[in-house]
Design an enzyme around this catalytic site. Structure first.
Site, PDB file in Angstrom:
ATOM      1  N   LYS A  71       6.484 -12.740  22.826  1.00  0.00           N
ATOM      2  CA  LYS A  71       5.751 -13.289  23.979  1.00  0.00           C
ATOM      3  C   LYS A  71       6.057 -14.761  24.257  1.00  0.00           C
ATOM      4  O   LYS A  71       5.927 -15.207  25.393  1.00  0.00           O
ATOM      5  CB  LYS A  71       4.237 -13.095  23.796  1.00  0.00           C
ATOM      6  CG  LYS A  71       3.793 -11.647  23.969  1.00  0.00           C
ATOM      7  CD  LYS A  71       2.284 -11.524  23.945  1.00  0.00           C
ATOM      8  CE  LYS A  71       1.864 -10.065  24.007  1.00  0.00           C
ATOM      9  NZ  LYS A  71       0.434  -9.896  24.225  1.00  0.00           N
ATOM     10  N   ASN A  92       3.598 -11.960  28.986  1.00  0.00           N
ATOM     11  CA  ASN A  92       3.593 -10.533  28.607  1.00  0.00           C
ATOM     12  C   ASN A  92       4.112  -9.633  29.720  1.00  0.00           C
ATOM     13  O   ASN A  92       4.190  -8.422  29.543  1.00  0.00           O
ATOM     14  CB  ASN A  92       2.180 -10.077  28.198  1.00  0.00           C
ATOM     15  CG  ASN A  92       1.318  -9.787  29.403  1.00  0.00           C
ATOM     16  OD1 ASN A  92       1.337 -10.539  30.372  1.00  0.00           O
ATOM     17  ND2 ASN A  92       0.592  -8.683  29.371  1.00  0.00           N
ATOM     18  N   ASP A 107      -2.523 -10.637  30.182  1.00  0.00           N
ATOM     19  CA  ASP A 107      -3.498 -10.348  29.116  1.00  0.00           C
ATOM     20  C   ASP A 107      -4.837 -11.011  29.437  1.00  0.00           C
ATOM     21  O   ASP A 107      -5.903 -10.416  29.317  1.00  0.00           O
ATOM     22  CB  ASP A 107      -3.015 -10.898  27.764  1.00  0.00           C
ATOM     23  CG  ASP A 107      -1.891 -10.058  27.158  1.00  0.00           C
ATOM     24  OD1 ASP A 107      -1.869  -8.845  27.387  1.00  0.00           O
ATOM     25  OD2 ASP A 107      -1.047 -10.645  26.459  1.00  0.00           O
ATOM     26  N   GLY A 131     -12.047 -16.895  16.228  1.00  0.00           N
ATOM     27  CA  GLY A 131     -10.598 -16.963  16.101  1.00  0.00           C
ATOM     28  C   GLY A 131     -10.005 -18.148  16.840  1.00  0.00           C
ATOM     29  O   GLY A 131     -10.636 -18.724  17.752  1.00  0.00           O
ATOM     30  N   ALA A 135      -4.245 -14.922  20.487  1.00  0.00           N
ATOM     31  CA  ALA A 135      -5.137 -14.201  21.398  1.00  0.00           C
ATOM     32  C   ALA A 135      -6.368 -15.041  21.734  1.00  0.00           C
ATOM     33  O   ALA A 135      -6.744 -15.187  22.903  1.00  0.00           O
ATOM     34  CB  ALA A 135      -5.557 -12.877  20.766  1.00  0.00           C
ATOM     35  N   LEU A 227     -11.675  -7.711  20.982  1.00  0.00           N
ATOM     36  CA  LEU A 227     -10.369  -7.459  21.611  1.00  0.00           C
ATOM     37  C   LEU A 227      -9.666  -6.274  20.961  1.00  0.00           C
ATOM     38  O   LEU A 227      -8.716  -5.722  21.499  1.00  0.00           O
ATOM     39  CB  LEU A 227      -9.475  -8.700  21.536  1.00  0.00           C
ATOM     40  CG  LEU A 227     -10.012 -10.001  22.143  1.00  0.00           C
ATOM     41  CD1 LEU A 227      -8.882 -11.015  22.299  1.00  0.00           C
ATOM     42  CD2 LEU A 227     -10.699  -9.786  23.478  1.00  0.00           C
ATOM     43  N   TYR A 229      -9.191  -2.403  19.765  1.00  0.00           N
ATOM     44  CA  TYR A 229      -9.655  -1.077  20.217  1.00  0.00           C
ATOM     45  C   TYR A 229      -9.328   0.017  19.208  1.00  0.00           C
ATOM     46  O   TYR A 229      -9.582   1.187  19.451  1.00  0.00           O
ATOM     47  CB  TYR A 229      -9.095  -0.718  21.604  1.00  0.00           C
ATOM     48  CG  TYR A 229      -7.591  -0.814  21.679  1.00  0.00           C
ATOM     49  CD1 TYR A 229      -6.782   0.232  21.247  1.00  0.00           C
ATOM     50  CD2 TYR A 229      -6.987  -1.970  22.140  1.00  0.00           C
ATOM     51  CE1 TYR A 229      -5.406   0.127  21.276  1.00  0.00           C
ATOM     52  CE2 TYR A 229      -5.604  -2.082  22.180  1.00  0.00           C
ATOM     53  CZ  TYR A 229      -4.827  -1.029  21.746  1.00  0.00           C
ATOM     54  OH  TYR A 229      -3.467  -1.150  21.766  1.00  0.00           O
TER      55      TYR A 229
HETATM   56  P1  ATR Z   1      -3.159 -13.133  17.263  1.00  0.00           P
HETATM   57  O1  ATR Z   1      -1.882 -13.387  17.986  1.00  0.00           O
HETATM   58  O2  ATR Z   1      -3.546 -11.685  17.191  1.00  0.00           O
HETATM   59  O3  ATR Z   1      -4.271 -13.990  17.724  1.00  0.00           O
HETATM   60  P2  ATR Z   1      -2.768 -14.878  15.008  1.00  0.00           P
HETATM   61  O4  ATR Z   1      -2.244 -15.918  15.934  1.00  0.00           O
HETATM   62  O5  ATR Z   1      -2.047 -14.646  13.717  1.00  0.00           O
HETATM   63  O6  ATR Z   1      -2.847 -13.465  15.725  1.00  0.00           O
HETATM   64  O7  ATR Z   1      -4.317 -15.229  14.704  1.00  0.00           O
HETATM   65  C1  ATR Z   1      -5.086 -14.494  13.821  1.00  0.00           C
HETATM   66  C2  ATR Z   1      -6.529 -14.977  13.872  1.00  0.00           C
HETATM   67  O8  ATR Z   1      -7.311 -14.165  12.972  1.00  0.00           O
HETATM   68  C3  ATR Z   1      -6.716 -16.411  13.406  1.00  0.00           C
HETATM   69  O9  ATR Z   1      -7.826 -16.970  14.060  1.00  0.00           O
HETATM   70  C4  ATR Z   1      -7.008 -16.208  11.914  1.00  0.00           C
HETATM   71  O10 ATR Z   1      -7.710 -17.265  11.293  1.00  0.00           O
HETATM   72  P3  ATR Z   1      -6.890 -18.509  10.631  1.00  0.00           P
HETATM   73  O11 ATR Z   1      -6.462 -19.365  11.774  1.00  0.00           O
HETATM   74  O12 ATR Z   1      -7.869 -19.157   9.741  1.00  0.00           O
HETATM   75  O13 ATR Z   1      -5.721 -17.887   9.898  1.00  0.00           O
HETATM   76  C5  ATR Z   1      -7.893 -14.994  11.963  1.00  0.00           C
HETATM   77  N1  ATR Z   1      -7.932 -14.283  10.687  1.00  0.00           N
HETATM   78  C6  ATR Z   1      -6.979 -13.462  10.181  1.00  0.00           C
HETATM   79  N2  ATR Z   1      -7.361 -12.962   8.992  1.00  0.00           N
HETATM   80  C7  ATR Z   1      -8.596 -13.495   8.730  1.00  0.00           C
HETATM   81  C8  ATR Z   1      -9.539 -13.346   7.685  1.00  0.00           C
HETATM   82  N3  ATR Z   1      -9.298 -12.544   6.637  1.00  0.00           N
HETATM   83  N4  ATR Z   1     -10.706 -14.021   7.781  1.00  0.00           N
HETATM   84  C9  ATR Z   1     -10.973 -14.814   8.831  1.00  0.00           C
HETATM   85  N5  ATR Z   1     -10.135 -14.983   9.875  1.00  0.00           N
HETATM   86  C10 ATR Z   1      -8.963 -14.338   9.821  1.00  0.00           C
END
Ligand code: ATR
Length: 289
Positions: A71, A92, A107, A131, A135, A227, A229
């Site tokens: 992306k 996207n 998106d 998060g 996303a 987000l 599903y």
């Molecule tokens: P995406 O593109 O799907 O948003 P990403 O950029 O890798 O994927 O982001 C993943 C998100 O899930 C982040 O907010 C991450 O928190 P961190 O920034 O602290 O890594 C969160 N996340 C993933 N695993 C987690 C966990 N076990 N507990 C809490 N937050 C988690």
């Protein structure tokens, strides 16, 4: 639908693409609209995105969706990028124009339309966003652009939330995103909020996980929008409901990002009825009809 000399091709580039639901959306819409159009997933190897985009252009492919992990990478191969997609930093959807593709991000607008279809408002609302990844960053931007009153962005890694908040606030010229560490969620003022779950936590197969499990948190949530599903109902959604809130999953967001892409490719507007037919086809496809 009969494939003939005038059939147009759209598709998806990403890696992997085997489990995509997008063909269900686009092929259903094409059938309902009476368009001779087929939508095909194309797995693209690492390092070959530029070739894939040039090849698609040479073949006259009308439009492409772009998924993980391309992306951001794909942006270097485009003739033009829509301002919103550039701000979000992710594309996207590619629309073929004279001399190359123009990139969009559907998106975010897809989430907005999904929320509208459920009667949820961003403008003037107080929102909790879980998060700060790719996303969630797009959701934060959407909330800021659509006039949310305040967005508490909760992330496991606080400095990431702080960076995203600073960036989105600067781009939209309003101090709307308030970063917080997940463990400090009790600092959110008492009230009832729309909570948007934008992390990967709870995604199948880890269906019994949620970023926050504290009862006190869910007492503040009037509506939970995940987000994710898959599973159909996440732990975040179950906890929201257990505390009297309403809960929605991300399938309508997926639906509407596709609907908007289809509209861009074909220069049409999709009616609610046709969008809902595609939604029913999606539900049937994943066994949730
Ligand atoms: P995406 O593109 O799907 O948003 P990403 O950029 O890798 O994927 O982001 C993943 C998100 O899930 C982040 O907010 C991450 O928190 P961190 O920034 O602290 O890594 C969160 N996340 C993933 N695993 C987690 C966990 N076990 N507990 C809490 N937050 C988690």
């Amino acid at each position: 639908m009969e494939i003939d000399g005038k059939t147009r091709v759209c598709g998806l580039i990403g890696n992997p693409v085997e489990h995509t639901l997008s063909p269900v959306i686009h092929n259903t819409l094409a059938e309902r609209m009476g368009h001779s159009l087929v939508y095909v997933p194309f797995p693209v190897e690492a390092g070959r995105v530029d070739q894939a985009v040039a090849g698609a252009d040479a073949l006259g492919i009308l439009g492409l969706n772009v998924t993980v992990p391309y992306k951001s990478d794909v942006m270097a191969s485009l003739k033009e990028i829509d301002a919103l997609a550039r701000d979000i930093g992710a594309v996207n959807t590619l629309v073929r124009t004279n001399g190359g593709y123009k990139g969009y991000n559907t998106d975010m607008e897809g989430l907005y339309r999904a929320m509208l279809s459920e009667g949820l408002t961003i403008s003037g609302s107080e929102i909790i966003l879980l998060g700060a990844g790719g996303a969630a960053r797009a959701v934060a931007y959407l909330c800021a652009v659509k006039g949310a009153e305040r967005v508490y962005m909760l992330n496991r890694t606080l400095d990431k939330a702080q960076r995203v908040a600073a960036e989105v606030n600067a781009k939209t010229g309003r101090r709307v995103i308030e970063p917080l560490a997940v463990e400090d969620h009790a600092a959110i003022p008492a009230g009832r909020y729309l909570a948007i779950q934008g992390t990967s936590v709870g995604l199948a197969p880890n269906v019994d996980e949620a970023v926050i499990t504290d009862d006190a948190f869910y007492d503040k949530v009037h509506t939970g929008f995940d987000l994710i599903y898959s599973p159909w109902e996440t732990k975040f959604m179950r906890l929201t409901k257990a505390h009297g809130g309403k809960a929605y999953n991300g399938l309508k967001m997926l639906l509407y990002q596709g609907v908007i892409a289809y509209e861009l490719w074909n220069g049409v507007l999709i009616s609610d009825e046709d969008a809902l037919a595609a939604y029913e086809a999606l539900r049937k496809h994943i066994g949730q009809a």
